[in-house]
Scaffold this active site. Structure first.
Site, PDB file in Angstrom:
ATOM      1  N   ARG A 213       0.742  -1.013   0.278  1.00 29.52           N
ATOM      2  CA  ARG A 213      -0.510  -0.221   0.221  1.00 29.52           C
ATOM      3  C   ARG A 213       0.998   1.305  -0.342  1.00 29.52           C
ATOM      4  NH1 ARG A 213      -5.197  -1.505   1.882  1.00 29.52           N
ATOM      5  NH2 ARG A 213      -5.445  -3.751   1.882  1.00 29.52           N
ATOM      6  N   GLU A 215       0.425   3.839   1.236  1.00 30.44           N
ATOM      7  CA  GLU A 215      -0.331   4.590   2.212  1.00 30.44           C
ATOM      8  C   GLU A 215       1.010   5.751   2.637  1.00 30.44           C
ATOM      9  OE1 GLU A 215      -4.108   3.548   3.709  1.00 30.44           O
ATOM     10  OE2 GLU A 215      -2.266   1.579   3.638  1.00 30.44           O
ATOM     11  N   ARG A 221      -0.170   1.869  13.147  1.00 32.71           N
ATOM     12  CA  ARG A 221      -0.824   0.569  12.607  1.00 32.71           C
ATOM     13  C   ARG A 221      -0.633   0.153  10.953  1.00 32.71           C
ATOM     14  NH1 ARG A 221      -6.841   2.106  13.241  1.00 32.71           N
ATOM     15  NH2 ARG A 221      -6.209   2.470  15.173  1.00 32.71           N
ATOM     16  N   HIS A 222       0.409   1.527  10.273  1.00 30.42           N
ATOM     17  CA  HIS A 222       0.373   1.443   9.118  1.00 30.42           C
ATOM     18  C   HIS A 222       1.488   1.042   8.951  1.00 30.42           C
ATOM     19  CE1 HIS A 222      -3.620   3.437   8.710  1.00 30.42           C
ATOM     20  NE2 HIS A 222      -3.991   2.764   7.566  1.00 30.42           N
ATOM     21  N   GLU A 358      -9.332  -2.104  13.666  1.00 27.94           N
ATOM     22  CA  GLU A 358      -9.340  -2.466  12.719  1.00 27.94           C
ATOM     23  C   GLU A 358      -8.706  -3.697  12.769  1.00 27.94           C
ATOM     24  OE1 GLU A 358     -10.656  -0.799   8.760  1.00 27.94           O
ATOM     25  OE2 GLU A 358      -9.608  -3.170   7.685  1.00 27.94           O
ATOM     26  N   SER A 361     -11.274  -6.630   6.962  1.00 26.26           N
ATOM     27  CA  SER A 361     -12.528  -6.280   6.098  1.00 26.26           C
ATOM     28  C   SER A 361     -13.141  -7.128   5.237  1.00 26.26           C
ATOM     29  CB  SER A 361     -12.174  -4.810   5.170  1.00 26.26           C
ATOM     30  OG  SER A 361     -11.640  -3.931   5.768  1.00 26.26           O
ATOM     31  N   ARG A 409      -1.458  -6.887  12.295  1.00 25.49           N
ATOM     32  CA  ARG A 409      -2.111  -5.736  12.944  1.00 25.49           C
ATOM     33  C   ARG A 409      -2.684  -6.775  13.732  1.00 25.49           C
ATOM     34  NH1 ARG A 409      -5.582  -1.574  10.301  1.00 25.49           N
ATOM     35  NH2 ARG A 409      -4.411  -0.529   9.485  1.00 25.49           N
TER      36      ARG A 409
HETATM   37  P1  ATP Z   1      -6.706   1.460   7.861  1.00 24.98           P
HETATM   38  O1  ATP Z   1      -8.621   1.556   7.589  1.00 24.98           O
HETATM   39  O2  ATP Z   1      -6.819   0.733   8.806  1.00 24.98           O
HETATM   40  O3  ATP Z   1      -6.017   2.158   6.352  1.00 24.98           O
HETATM   41  P2  ATP Z   1      -8.288  -0.952   5.055  1.00 24.98           P
HETATM   42  O4  ATP Z   1      -9.487  -0.064   5.383  1.00 24.98           O
HETATM   43  O5  ATP Z   1      -7.143   0.469   4.274  1.00 24.98           O
HETATM   44  O6  ATP Z   1      -7.552  -0.323   6.984  1.00 24.98           O
HETATM   45  P3  ATP Z   1      -7.878  -2.339   4.364  1.00 24.98           P
HETATM   46  O7  ATP Z   1      -7.340  -2.398   2.587  1.00 24.98           O
HETATM   47  O8  ATP Z   1     -10.045  -3.483   4.886  1.00 24.98           O
HETATM   48  O9  ATP Z   1      -7.621  -2.267   5.452  1.00 24.98           O
HETATM   49  O10 ATP Z   1      -7.650  -4.113   4.415  1.00 24.98           O
HETATM   50  C1  ATP Z   1      -7.051  -4.771   5.131  1.00 24.98           C
HETATM   51  C2  ATP Z   1      -6.841  -5.298   6.521  1.00 24.98           C
HETATM   52  O11 ATP Z   1      -5.899  -5.415   6.562  1.00 24.98           O
HETATM   53  C3  ATP Z   1      -6.701  -3.984   7.604  1.00 24.98           C
HETATM   54  O12 ATP Z   1      -8.255  -4.568   8.297  1.00 24.98           O
HETATM   55  C4  ATP Z   1      -5.651  -4.479   7.803  1.00 24.98           C
HETATM   56  O13 ATP Z   1      -5.464  -5.656   8.496  1.00 24.98           O
HETATM   57  C5  ATP Z   1      -4.625  -4.856   6.883  1.00 24.98           C
HETATM   58  N1  ATP Z   1      -3.990  -3.278   6.692  1.00 24.98           N
HETATM   59  C6  ATP Z   1      -4.723  -2.569   5.764  1.00 24.98           C
HETATM   60  N2  ATP Z   1      -3.625  -1.867   5.570  1.00 24.98           N
HETATM   61  C7  ATP Z   1      -3.079  -2.093   6.229  1.00 24.98           C
HETATM   62  C8  ATP Z   1      -1.643  -1.527   6.478  1.00 24.98           C
HETATM   63  N3  ATP Z   1      -1.159  -0.388   5.809  1.00 24.98           N
HETATM   64  N4  ATP Z   1      -1.015  -1.448   7.185  1.00 24.98           N
HETATM   65  C9  ATP Z   1      -0.583  -2.569   7.869  1.00 24.98           C
HETATM   66  N5  ATP Z   1      -1.724  -3.277   7.595  1.00 24.98           N
HETATM   67  C10 ATP Z   1      -2.937  -2.719   6.873  1.00 24.98           C
END
Ligand code: ATP
Length: 435
Positions: A213, A215, A221-222, A358, A361, A409
């Site tokens: 990602r 991001e 957490r990211h 979270e 999902s 996570r």
């Molecule tokens: P958040 O809103 O916390 O950034 P997200 O909605 O982008 O998460 P999803 O795309 O639903 O996350 O991804 C499913 C799962 O993957 C998340 O619940 C989390 O456990 C994990 N996840 C997602 N993005 C990340 C990240 N950047 N770093 C670590 N774990 C992640």
């Protein structure tokens, strides 16, 4: 005969002469006697050197080596009521395998708090701490437990491509790479491929693999690369089937961690509690209300965000729940592949939160071609770009649903660790690309 032992914790009285290898953790010179604490993956063992009883040359060289040097030592095992193991070794010979430079970039046993950045820059040294290494013993066990739990439930383990022509979770978080002169992207999730597999007849699949990602968020957490545990299953009647599958799998995994990971939990001085089932199903509106009662001012449609999730976590923890689902999200807040809940502004999507964060999902997917393409158009997606995905919906697609769980996570929440990086050997984030 000397036994070459790579697990010092198994050395016991009566073993006679043994050979052990490891890192010199500490040396105490008390004049007439010196003690060297030798550490390996499983623990420490004491080497005792009474000056009068061991060869003077051996005494002089072994007791003056720098901390963290690696040695192989042969000696006699003696009972001792002064050590945790109940034994000590009186060395008769040793080999210096490699001498550690001084000073060390960080201590291994010192009680001083070391910044996370220093720890990550010197991860090889940080991991010499038993409590840090234990996280990765537990992570390895978790991967094994997930595999067992999924295979027991008839899921097939798959591997989907990590380089592709398009992403599943929106353009903003895609890493672009140059693929022989053409643009390509690192996979944000295996979403599209695991759905394609539902039309193949492999009606239950799972994958544990890196997800990328882009991001630019510097939170605890990211990260930009994590391990995603994804499941997808066909022939569901509703997303409730998916949620109860997650509860079952979580139960097996967490029970297994407690039972089979007891040694590592002890090294960390931690215990894991098994979440109460069924996990409560909160609605998104319930959560908005809780967050606003806790001092935020979120409007319908807003993301709960880190603060909102935290407040909900506190309320749920007071009620005795570590894990809970959040359902009834507005349909426009969730990705294009989610099924809308007809006649309402909601969709069949859920998040699973653990202690205010979270961790997953999931939901029921839209398996009807016309409905799916209509939803994609509403999301301004060019269906041409997704032809490889959409084809699988044109020739017979079962109803299906699934989830994605970030395993780091999950692990840090279960262990109450403060940062997702604690569960990643060499984390990647916007400011960290090495080591
Ligand atoms: P958040 O809103 O916390 O950034 P997200 O909605 O982008 O998460 P999803 O795309 O639903 O996350 O991804 C499913 C799962 O993957 C998340 O619940 C989390 O456990 C994990 N996840 C997602 N993005 C990340 C990240 N950047 N770093 C670590 N774990 C992640």
């Amino acid at each position: 005969m000397a036994v070459n032992n790579r697990d010092s914790s198994t050395v016991k009285a009566g073993d006679g002469t043994v050979t052990v290898s490891g890192w010199i953790q500490e040396t105490r010179n008390l004049g007439g006697i010196s003690f060297v604490i030798l550490r390996d993956r499983h623990g420490t063992i004491q080497l005792t050197l009474p000056k009068k009883k061991v060869d003077p040359e051996l005494f002089a060289s072994l007791t003056t080596l720098s901390r963290e040097s690696v040695v192989t030592v042969t000696g006699e095992v003696k009972e001792s009521n002064q050590t945790d193991l109940g034994v000590e070794i009186i060395p008769s010979s040793f080999t210096l395998e490699s001498e550690a430079a001084v000073p060390l970039p960080m201590g291994v046993v010192d009680k001083v708090n070391v910044e996370m950045d220093t720890r990550l820059n010197n991860r090889f040294m940080d991991l010499r701490k038993p409590e840090v290494r234990a996280v990765f013993e537990l992570k390895s066990l978790m991967v094994r437990l997930i595999t067992e739990a999924m295979e027991d439930r008839d899921f097939v383990q798959v591997n989907t491509p990590k380089i592709g022509a398009s992403g599943a979770e929106g353009g903003a978080t895609l890493f672009k790479v140059d693929y022989f002169g053409k643009p390509a992207y690192l996979a944000q999730s295996p979403q599209l491929y695991k759905q394609i597999l539902m039309s193949s007849g492999l009606d239950r699949v799972f994958e544990m693999a890196p997800a990328f990602r882009a991001e630019n968020s510097n939170t605890n957490r990211h990260v930009t690369e994590f391990i995603s545990f994804d499941g997808e299953m066909s022939w569901i009647e509703s997303m409730e089937d998916v949620m109860s599958m997650i509860e079952d799998v979580m139960d097996s995994v967490i029970t297994g961690l407690k039972e089979r990971g007891a040694k590592w939990l002890k090294a960390m001085d931690k215990d894991i509690s098994i979440p109460k089932r069924p996990y409560p199903r909160l609605t998104y509106s319930d959560c908005l209300e809780m967050a606003n009662a806790g001092g935020l001012s979120l409007k319908d449609g807003d993301d709960l965000g880190i603060e909102g999730e935290k407040i909900v976590g506190e309320v749920m923890s007071q009620k005795g729940y570590d894990m809970y689902f959040i359902t009834e999200y507005p349909e426009e807040a969730k990705p294009f592949y989610i099924m809308e809940k007809d006649g309402t502004p909601y969709c069949y999507s859920f998040d699973l939160d653990c202690k205010g964060q979270e961790i997953s999902s999931g939901g029921q997917r839209e398996h009807r071609y016309d409905r799916l393409t209509a939803r994609m158009q509403r999301f301004d997606l060019d269906t041409e770009d997704f032809a490889f995905y959409l084809d699988a919906f044109r020739y017979g697609m079962p109803p299906h649903g699934g989830w994605g769980i970030g395993i780091e996570r999950l692990l840090v929440k279960l262990l109450d660790l403060p940062n997702v990086r604690e569960a990643i050997l060499f984390p990647r984030d916007p400011s960290r690309l090495s080591p």
